[in-house]
Scaffold this active site. Structure first.
Site, short mmCIF file in Angstrom:
data_model
loop_
_atom_site.label_atom_id
_atom_site.label_comp_id
_atom_site.label_asym_id
_atom_site.label_seq_id
_atom_site.Cartn_x
_atom_site.Cartn_y
_atom_site.Cartn_z
N PRO A 39 -16.14 -4.82 3.30
CG PRO A 39 -16.14 -4.16 5.54
CD PRO A 39 -15.22 -4.45 4.38
CG LEU A 40 -18.42 -0.27 4.52
CD1 LEU A 40 -17.86 1.05 5.01
CD2 LEU A 40 -19.87 -0.44 4.97
N GLY A 41 -18.36 -2.74 0.23
CA GLY A 41 -18.43 -2.80 -1.22
C GLY A 41 -17.64 -1.70 -1.90
CG PHE A 47 -22.32 0.42 -4.59
CD1 PHE A 47 -22.53 1.29 -5.66
CD2 PHE A 47 -23.37 -0.40 -4.21
CE1 PHE A 47 -23.75 1.33 -6.31
CE2 PHE A 47 -24.59 -0.37 -4.85
CZ PHE A 47 -24.78 0.50 -5.91
CE1 TYR A 54 -3.14 -2.91 0.19
CE2 TYR A 54 -3.47 -2.49 2.53
CZ TYR A 54 -3.75 -3.22 1.40
OH TYR A 54 -4.65 -4.26 1.47
#
Length: 312
Positions: A199-201, A204, A38
């Site tokens: 987990p939050l797409g 999206f 990263y």
């Protein structure tokens, strides 16, 4: 990851990200999940600035096995490289031990047992406490007719013969529930932790993205089939369903919190890993731990239409 790599670089602000990490720890979110790629390297350096002051407050997870080049990413699982990469991560993180060291991707040119054996030596040397396998890239190797994580399970069973797997990180969310088929049950039956990535797409499911607005050129979502304007519009019923559930729990409850509560409800060993780079978002994410979804809520989420758009 969004603090240093993968998402819009113009929105990456180091000092603001530092404040977000401190706020997350203050709110009780103790897992800091990063990787040497990263940046590359810059996210570990950023976290090191926090850890030199608050090492006792954090459970530190980082990853090895991927190298970032110009417009490409390659795997490197050679044992010598793994040992050098671990020492470098320890220096950047300003710590003498990594709580969870994950293999980011298996190197197709190196037997995974050799890579895992080198990682096990790091545990024996006291540089690492536990080992994990990251299965986020499983889609790229999916065979026709196979369940998404069949290859990952076979890989896990191979490395288990060398040294115990303590955690598996793979995508799991309301719009990507495939891990519930085989991978999560495999982990559950063996007492292995499960880190739910995205987990939050990729943002999206927060309901804050507008179809057609687009992403900066260096944002991974700019090339993602599910983030075209057409597919984002087609998948709005999923966000609308999360909003309906949120409203039942109060005006301040958000779709993102409902999405995280759904992941938290998949089992005691499931830990969602939401990416955030602002104090506001880490505070909101942490509050999801106190949200209890009802049977009505779960039934409504289960009845939402499946996500449209390829991941390939």
């Amino acid at each position: 990851m969004p603090m240093s790599w993968g998402y819009s670089s113009s929105r990456q602000r180091g000092e603001e990200s530092l404040r977000a990490v401190h706020r997350a720890l203050d709110a009780g979110s103790t897992l800091l999940d990063t990787a040497d790629m990263y940046g590359p390297f810059t996210n570990e350096l950023l976290l090191g600035r926090v850890l030199r002051e608050r090492r006792g407050d954090a459970f530190v997870s980082t990853k090895v096995g991927l190298l970032v080049g110009d417009q490409h990413v390659v795997a490197n699982g050679r044992p010598g490289y793994v040992r050098r990469a671990c020492d470098a991560s320890l220096r950047r993180l300003q710590t003498d031990v990594i709580d969870l060291y994950q293999l980011h991707r298996a190197d197709p040119e190196v037997p995974v047992e050799e890579t895992w054996g080198a990682m096990a030596e790091l545990v024996q040397a006291g540089k690492v406490r536990a080992l994990g396998l990251c299965a986020v890239g499983a889609r790229s190797s999916r065979r026709a007719g196979a369940q998404l994580h069949d290859a990952t399970v076979r890989q896990l069973e191979r490395v288990q013969q060398v040294f115990p797997v303590s955690a598996v990180e793979a995508e799991l969310s309301v719009w990507s529930p495939e891990a519930l088929e085989t991978l999560l049950p495999w982990c559950r039956s063996r007492g292995i932790g499960f880190l739910a990535a995205m987990p939050l797409g990729n943002g999206f499911l927060t309901g804050t993205l507008t179809p057609g607005v687009g992403f900066e050129a260096d944002d991974l979502r700019a090339r993602h089939p599910r983030f075209t304007a057409e597919m984002m519009a087609a998948n709005q019923p999923i966000v609308a369903g999360l909003r309906r559930v949120a409203r039942r729990h109060g005006e301040r409850v958000t779709p993102a919190q409902v999405a995280l509560a759904w992941v938290l409800g998949r089992g005691e060993q499931v830990v969602p890993v939401p990416g955030a780079k602002r104090e506001r978002w880490v505070t909101e994410n942490a509050a999801a731990a106190g949200l209890r979804l009802t049977e009505e809520d779960l039934a409504e989420i289960a009845g939402l239409p499946p996500a449209q758009g390829s991941w390939d």
